[in-house]
Design a protein around this motif. Sequence first.
Motif, PDB file in Angstrom:
ATOM      1  N   MET A  83     -24.718  -0.074   0.445  1.00  0.00           N
ATOM      2  CA  MET A  83     -24.458  -1.672   0.239  1.00  0.00           C
ATOM      3  C   MET A  83     -25.278  -2.569  -0.224  1.00  0.00           C
ATOM      4  N   ALA A 103     -17.989   0.031   3.669  1.00  0.00           N
ATOM      5  CA  ALA A 103     -16.770  -1.549   3.876  1.00  0.00           C
ATOM      6  C   ALA A 103     -17.680  -1.563   5.303  1.00  0.00           C
ATOM      7  N   ASP A 104     -17.903  -0.771   6.220  1.00  0.00           N
ATOM      8  CA  ASP A 104     -18.889  -1.915   7.376  1.00  0.00           C
ATOM      9  C   ASP A 104     -19.857  -2.116   7.420  1.00  0.00           C
ATOM     10  N   LEU A 142     -20.973  -3.455   4.385  1.00  0.00           N
ATOM     11  CA  LEU A 142     -21.140  -4.665   3.778  1.00  0.00           C
ATOM     12  C   LEU A 142     -20.532  -5.922   5.003  1.00  0.00           C
ATOM     13  N   GLN A 143     -19.585  -5.830   6.180  1.00  0.00           N
ATOM     14  CA  GLN A 143     -18.865  -6.493   6.723  1.00  0.00           C
ATOM     15  C   GLN A 143     -19.806  -7.169   7.693  1.00  0.00           C
ATOM     16  N   LEU A 186     -15.244  -5.531  -0.838  1.00  0.00           N
ATOM     17  CA  LEU A 186     -15.238  -3.983  -0.346  1.00  0.00           C
ATOM     18  C   LEU A 186     -14.372  -2.970  -0.959  1.00  0.00           C
TER      19      LEU A 186
END
Length: 350
Positions: free
Chosen positions: A141, A166-167, A169-170, A196
């Motif tokens: 990330m 994904a988590d 990056l969020q 994402l």
Amino acid sequence: MLYAILTICLAADSRSCGTVTPVGHAFATQADCKAAAPRIARDWLGDQSPWTLDGLACSTLDDLLILPVQSVADGVHVHIGQIAQFEDSPDGWIANLGFVVGQDSIAVIDAGASRRQGEALFAAIRRVSDKPISHLIVTHMHPDHAFGAEVFREAGATIVGHEGLADALQARGPAYLENLTQLYGAAAMAGTRIVLPDVAVADSLDIDLGGRILTLKAVATAHSDNDLTVLDQATGTFFAGDLVFRGLTPIVDGSLPGWLDWMAVPQAGGPVVPGHGPVAASWSEAVAAQRDFLTTLAEETRKAIRDGLPMSQAVPAIVEALQPFAGNWASFPDSAARNATAAFKELEWE
């Protein structure tokens, strides 16, 4: 081929203007490009963008900045980033990026620190091959590897990452983007968006580029908690992402013991492409210096903990013990202190 080039600006900052080239739209003639450019601009900006359109042009990729790349094996090309941390770089283009050309399509490994760098990598790819770009593989990330991703989504690529990407990056992406914008300016980061992944890898995944298989493997928490490696079965080229640093001080952002455990198992492959630094001819060449550094970091941290030092005293003691390595690693002082802090916080609970 011709592409629409958008000049965009932030309304409140006249110094923010930069360019965006939506690479999913290519035209054979100036007339076709100019006719479609306003629609392309409207679609790219959308209704919620903080950016406003300041100009439109049509040009070939030859007029864009093109990243230098080198061939490291048959069909395998790598851009070697600056050997520096963000604070020591003029633009954040510090990560190694690569692509593999199969019979049918191309896979890109990491996308760069900004939309602008992603476009420069796209232009470099198109100098090598006009085959479809089917996949972008994001090794983890950190923004120097992930923030050019939208360029390749526009080019038609499926974005692939670790199941934890994904988590991560969020959770971290907005702060990363804000920090890089403050560091390099809005113009340098113009149009950069957090993207994402489409596909999450929990264990392993094979990607077929046409007569060429890439094997992706998700790694337990090591450099980060979402590391992914890529092995080109045809040439043995191993893309390690930031699980391997060469020349630039390694950064622990996951688990120090986990990273050492990962390095203890030799990886198959010929050339090893690290996340930072020159390509290595073999596994032992790739990891020897990093293993020595991280092993000493763990040993000295455990010693400070056994001696009962609080973190305020332990971190300077660990950094002092690491000084024999200082001449071998770029951006060492700040990175050593950061690593000592991370190691102490993790290992004091062993």
